[in-house]
Design an enzyme around this catalytic site. Sequence first.
Site, PDB file in Angstrom:
ATOM      1  N   ASP A  90       0.823  -1.203   0.000  1.00 53.05           N
ATOM      2  CA  ASP A  90       0.000   0.000   0.000  1.00 53.05           C
ATOM      3  C   ASP A  90       0.862   1.260   0.000  1.00 53.05           C
ATOM      4  OD1 ASP A  90      -1.944   1.889   0.275  1.00 53.05           O
ATOM      5  OD2 ASP A  90      -2.765   1.117   2.143  1.00 53.05           O
ATOM      6  N   ASP A 111      -2.037   6.597  -6.042  1.00 51.70           N
ATOM      7  CA  ASP A 111      -2.140   5.546  -5.036  1.00 51.70           C
ATOM      8  C   ASP A 111      -2.384   4.203  -5.706  1.00 51.70           C
ATOM      9  OD1 ASP A 111      -2.501   3.970  -2.853  1.00 51.70           O
ATOM     10  OD2 ASP A 111      -4.376   4.879  -2.197  1.00 51.70           O
TER      11      ASP A 111
END
Length: 491
Positions: free
Chosen positions: A101, A317
Amino acid sequence: MDSGIFFFCSLLSLFNFFTSDYTVVLANGGGGAGVIRVSYKFAASERTLGALRAHDDLRHLNILAGVDLPLGGTGRPDAVGLYYAKIGIGTPSKDYYVQVDTGSDITWVNCIQCHECPKRGYHGIELTLYDPKDSLTGKLVTCDQEFCKEIMRGSFSGCTANSSCLYAEVYGDGSYSIGYFVEDIVQYDRVSGDRQTKSANGSVIFGCGARQSGDLGSSEDALDGILGFGKTNSSMISQLASSGRVRKMFAHCLDGVNGGGIFAIGHVVQPQVNTTPLVPNQPHYNVNMTAVQVGLDFLNLTIDVYTIGDNKGAIIDSGTTLAYLPEVIYTPLVKKILSWQLDLKLRTLHDIYTCFDYSGSVDDAFPPVTFHFENSLYLKVYPREYLFPFEDLMCLGFQNSGMQSRDKQNITLLGDLVLSNKLILYDLENQTIGWTEYNCSSSIKLKDELTGSVHLVGAHSLSRGCSLNDQTVLFSLLLMALLHGFFTELL
């Protein structure tokens, strides 16, 4: 994964189940390259739009040697994308499966105190609870250590020198992970030659999760934890870089065609990419967007629409699946895309997804969308990337962030929908980010800062069970066995 870390005394009651072996006191408060094996969490057969939205909500080392972090799975929206890695932690080392992540700054794994954590996770993966007592190198992080002081931003009332430093990481959908910080050895694969690695390790501080909520604790979706590759000093990349084991730069290339891809820590020398500066004083990888182009036409928008709200710039992201745009950008963008096929019968699924019936080639019928950024950098998204099939319909992967909750309203967040099939380079040393269209099933070149040599780092797909090198070894062993049997018969 967009998240915040909060420290507050009201969480103290949540730690009553800790064993007496650990002292837990809640505190107040506000390079090189390497390889870790990564798999894709969701299979292509699990195509629920609700899972897409839920996932995005949840999310919102030898010295200076390269690290190769093999990827698995696929980043397509219809596959409900999520990547995870297998890393080793402790002495002796045990394997843990953690979500990769770039939107999180804290790495954490579930710990022995988590009595409600599932024993098996997604697709029956056997999960492991970390126990500091089982590791010869594991130790608690106390309130007086610099890491804890920085995390707490200088607020220490109620936290004594020999007490454990606690964390509570709360995510956008209300899910959370709470626990305490520990320090231990993390194993990874150091690049040692062309498509070759050797085992390496580094000491890293990470969260020992004692309780999770929401999807983090779901037996169907559970993993051992999260591998944070965010910007701050607490992230995995920052900690390894501060110890001199890696360069503070990494790259990923998510293969939207074949699945898997490339994830490497270190200095990428090929392919070369153009870069744009990161927006300063932002918690995520934010960049300044300057224009949106549909086909050959630019949307008629003023420059101020790209700086709406408190979030400055567009957030890059890789842990988010879809692409979220402010309403002032989303509405004219979708209108322009759909104008290429005027006879479409639109349907709205789940009150937010724009879908329609179409069976032809989307690349022939719809325009590419190009996002422009500072320093003349642009990111082109093809129809096959921003459109995905669902229930015999074709749906748009662009989402209206003006309809999101208050903390995410009108943000610009670009996830795997637009990042797939591109090499994305994060350079924290120079505070830049860049990308180029690339064949993510091929390889990149990484520089060894000590020797000056350049090595190939290839694509991986853990979901296939083995990499190209693994297949070569297996074939060689099989051939040797066959030859051995042949000569035995002759004798």
